[in-house]
Design a protein around this motif. Structure first.
Motif, PDB file in Angstrom:
ATOM      1  N   ARG A 131      43.428  42.722  48.530  1.00  0.00           N
ATOM      2  CA  ARG A 131      44.580  41.888  48.867  1.00  0.00           C
ATOM      3  C   ARG A 131      44.483  41.223  50.236  1.00  0.00           C
ATOM      4  N   SER A 132      43.775  41.844  51.172  1.00  0.00           N
ATOM      5  CA  SER A 132      43.643  41.247  52.513  1.00  0.00           C
ATOM      6  C   SER A 132      42.889  39.922  52.479  1.00  0.00           C
ATOM      7  N   LEU A 133      42.117  39.686  51.406  1.00  0.00           N
ATOM      8  CA  LEU A 133      41.332  38.448  51.315  1.00  0.00           C
ATOM      9  C   LEU A 133      42.213  37.235  51.036  1.00  0.00           C
ATOM     10  N   LYS A 134      43.442  37.478  50.603  1.00  0.00           N
ATOM     11  CA  LYS A 134      44.361  36.369  50.353  1.00  0.00           C
ATOM     12  C   LYS A 134      44.562  35.546  51.623  1.00  0.00           C
ATOM     13  N   GLU A 135      44.746  36.240  52.729  1.00  0.00           N
ATOM     14  CA  GLU A 135      44.951  35.552  54.000  1.00  0.00           C
ATOM     15  C   GLU A 135      43.631  35.176  54.663  1.00  0.00           C
ATOM     16  N   SER A 136      42.680  36.118  54.700  1.00  0.00           N
ATOM     17  CA  SER A 136      41.442  35.864  55.440  1.00  0.00           C
ATOM     18  C   SER A 136      40.581  34.777  54.805  1.00  0.00           C
ATOM     19  N   LYS A 137      40.648  34.649  53.476  1.00  0.00           N
ATOM     20  CA  LYS A 137      39.856  33.627  52.779  1.00  0.00           C
ATOM     21  C   LYS A 137      40.701  32.471  52.252  1.00  0.00           C
ATOM     22  N   ASN A 138      42.010  32.567  52.446  1.00  0.00           N
ATOM     23  CA  ASN A 138      42.932  31.514  52.011  1.00  0.00           C
ATOM     24  C   ASN A 138      42.808  31.241  50.507  1.00  0.00           C
ATOM     25  N   ILE A 139      42.864  32.314  49.726  1.00  0.00           N
ATOM     26  CA  ILE A 139      42.772  32.203  48.273  1.00  0.00           C
ATOM     27  C   ILE A 139      43.838  33.084  47.633  1.00  0.00           C
ATOM     28  N   ASP A 140      44.148  32.783  46.379  1.00  0.00           N
ATOM     29  CA  ASP A 140      45.113  33.574  45.609  1.00  0.00           C
ATOM     30  C   ASP A 140      44.434  34.477  44.583  1.00  0.00           C
ATOM     31  N   VAL A 141      43.265  34.058  44.140  1.00  0.00           N
ATOM     32  CA  VAL A 141      42.521  34.799  43.117  1.00  0.00           C
ATOM     33  C   VAL A 141      41.078  34.945  43.574  1.00  0.00           C
ATOM     34  N   ASP A 177      44.034  39.262  40.992  1.00  0.00           N
ATOM     35  CA  ASP A 177      45.221  38.642  41.598  1.00  0.00           C
ATOM     36  C   ASP A 177      45.426  39.277  42.964  1.00  0.00           C
ATOM     37  N   LEU A 178      45.354  38.482  44.015  1.00  0.00           N
ATOM     38  CA  LEU A 178      45.411  39.036  45.366  1.00  0.00           C
ATOM     39  C   LEU A 178      46.826  39.355  45.838  1.00  0.00           C
ATOM     40  N   GLU A 179      47.819  39.117  45.015  1.00  0.00           N
ATOM     41  CA  GLU A 179      49.170  39.606  45.300  1.00  0.00           C
ATOM     42  C   GLU A 179      49.315  41.058  44.887  1.00  0.00           C
ATOM     43  N   THR A 180      48.731  41.414  43.746  1.00  0.00           N
ATOM     44  CA  THR A 180      48.951  42.734  43.156  1.00  0.00           C
ATOM     45  C   THR A 180      47.699  43.602  43.086  1.00  0.00           C
ATOM     46  N   ASN A 181      46.531  43.000  43.255  1.00  0.00           N
ATOM     47  CA  ASN A 181      45.231  43.654  43.073  1.00  0.00           C
ATOM     48  C   ASN A 181      44.951  43.988  41.616  1.00  0.00           C
ATOM     49  N   GLN A 182      45.657  43.329  40.722  1.00  0.00           N
ATOM     50  CA  GLN A 182      45.479  43.535  39.281  1.00  0.00           C
ATOM     51  C   GLN A 182      44.392  42.609  38.748  1.00  0.00           C
ATOM     52  N   TYR A 183      43.645  43.120  37.767  1.00  0.00           N
ATOM     53  CA  TYR A 183      42.640  42.281  37.136  1.00  0.00           C
ATOM     54  C   TYR A 183      43.304  41.182  36.312  1.00  0.00           C
ATOM     55  N   LEU A 184      42.908  39.948  36.535  1.00  0.00           N
ATOM     56  CA  LEU A 184      43.272  38.844  35.655  1.00  0.00           C
ATOM     57  C   LEU A 184      42.232  38.679  34.555  1.00  0.00           C
ATOM     58  N   GLN A 185      41.076  39.260  34.801  1.00  0.00           N
ATOM     59  CA  GLN A 185      39.978  39.220  33.820  1.00  0.00           C
ATOM     60  C   GLN A 185      38.964  40.269  34.233  1.00  0.00           C
ATOM     61  N   TYR A 186      38.356  40.943  33.237  1.00  0.00           N
ATOM     62  CA  TYR A 186      37.342  41.953  33.530  1.00  0.00           C
ATOM     63  C   TYR A 186      36.404  42.046  32.339  1.00  0.00           C
ATOM     64  N   LEU A 187      35.103  41.959  32.614  1.00  0.00           N
ATOM     65  CA  LEU A 187      34.126  42.005  31.528  1.00  0.00           C
ATOM     66  C   LEU A 187      32.820  42.608  32.027  1.00  0.00           C
ATOM     67  N   GLU A 188      32.348  43.620  31.303  1.00  0.00           N
ATOM     68  CA  GLU A 188      31.025  44.168  31.575  1.00  0.00           C
ATOM     69  C   GLU A 188      29.986  43.338  30.833  1.00  0.00           C
ATOM     70  N   LEU A 189      28.896  43.039  31.508  1.00  0.00           N
ATOM     71  CA  LEU A 189      27.783  42.301  30.919  1.00  0.00           C
ATOM     72  C   LEU A 189      26.654  43.283  30.649  1.00  0.00           C
ATOM     73  N   ASP A 190      26.187  43.350  29.420  1.00  0.00           N
ATOM     74  CA  ASP A 190      25.111  44.283  29.077  1.00  0.00           C
ATOM     75  C   ASP A 190      24.359  43.720  27.878  1.00  0.00           C
ATOM     76  N   LYS A 191      23.256  43.032  28.144  1.00  0.00           N
ATOM     77  CA  LYS A 191      22.480  42.390  27.088  1.00  0.00           C
ATOM     78  C   LYS A 191      21.068  42.945  27.063  1.00  0.00           C
TER      79      LYS A 191
END
Length: 229
Positions: A131-141, A177-191
């Motif tokens: 969540r600290s990256l919201k301010e330091s990197k000026n991003i929301d996601v 989501d840098l407001e809640t630290n919740q995943y908006l998307q999550y995927l393991e890659l294994d090929k």
């Protein structure tokens, strides 16, 4: 020295796997939470050179023997460029450009990562507190692409190989989501891609393994693209 490092990493991986908790399930992209006002930062972790990844050699000596037995293949794989797998980040960039108004690549130093605290949340939340990256990197996601290992996969039972080398890519792609630290998307890659024909001919060029590796890379890129469909 490189072989010793690989042996240590393998031992650590086995230990961590034994201590693992409930795995995070896949989270489909929450498109409804993205809009033109969201600022997205894409972070791509360092992608190392491809190599032979040994699994199942249950002791340090066994692992050392396996590494030595596959040294020619590893040397060949390590000579291949990483540009093809690195192009995965462009798929993420274009995908998020179609969903939001502001998308850019960001850099995170090792020190910045060390400062991030653990996040005590349930499944569906990132394990680190971003969540600290919201301010330091000026991003929301925050979007993360982490290609952990790639090149070839080879299974062992102690000293004995139980699979031929296969084309291999393993990693993670997720957004937070840098407001809640919740995943908006999550995927393991294994090929894993089985080699067509003899894997060790002609001498030290390994065309079958090389082709299988590039097929695994293409399948991973297709999987990443499907996130946005």
């Amino acid at each position: 020295m490189k072989a010793i490092k690989l042996i240590f990493v393998a031992a650590l991986t086995v230990f961590l796997a034994a201590c693992g908790s409930t795995p995070q399930p896949t989270v489909q992209l929450q498109k409804q939470l993205l809009n033109a006002e969201k600022r997205v930062g894409i972070y791509v972790d360092v992608i190392n050179e491809p190599t032979t990844n040994i699994y199942g050699a249950g002791c340090l000596l066994c692992y050392g023997v396996a590494v030595a037995a596959n040294s020619s293949l590893s040397k060949h794989l390590e000579s291949l460029p990483t540009s093809d797998i690195e192009s995965s980040k462009q798929i993420l960039l274009e995908g998020y450009k179609a969903k939001t108004g502001s998308v850019e690549f960001i850099e995170l130093t090792e020190q910045e990562f060390k400062k991030l605290k653990k996040f005590k949340g349930e499944l569906g939340y990132a394990k680190k507190d971003f969540r600290s990256l919201k301010e330091s990197k000026n991003i929301d996601v925050l979007v993360v692409l982490d290609i952990a290992t790639h090149g070839a996969y080879r299974g062992y039972t102690n000293y004995i190989p139980n699979t031929d080398p296969q084309g291999y890519v393993r990693g993670l792609v997720y957004s937070v989501d840098l407001e809640t630290n919740q995943y908006l998307q999550y995927l393991e890659l294994d090929k894993k891609i089985v080699v067509d024909g003899e894997w060790d001919e002609p001498k030290q060029q390994f065309p079958g393994v090389t082709n299988a590796y590039y097929q695994a890379v293409e399948q991973v890129k297709e999987t990443i693209n499907k996130i946005f469909l």
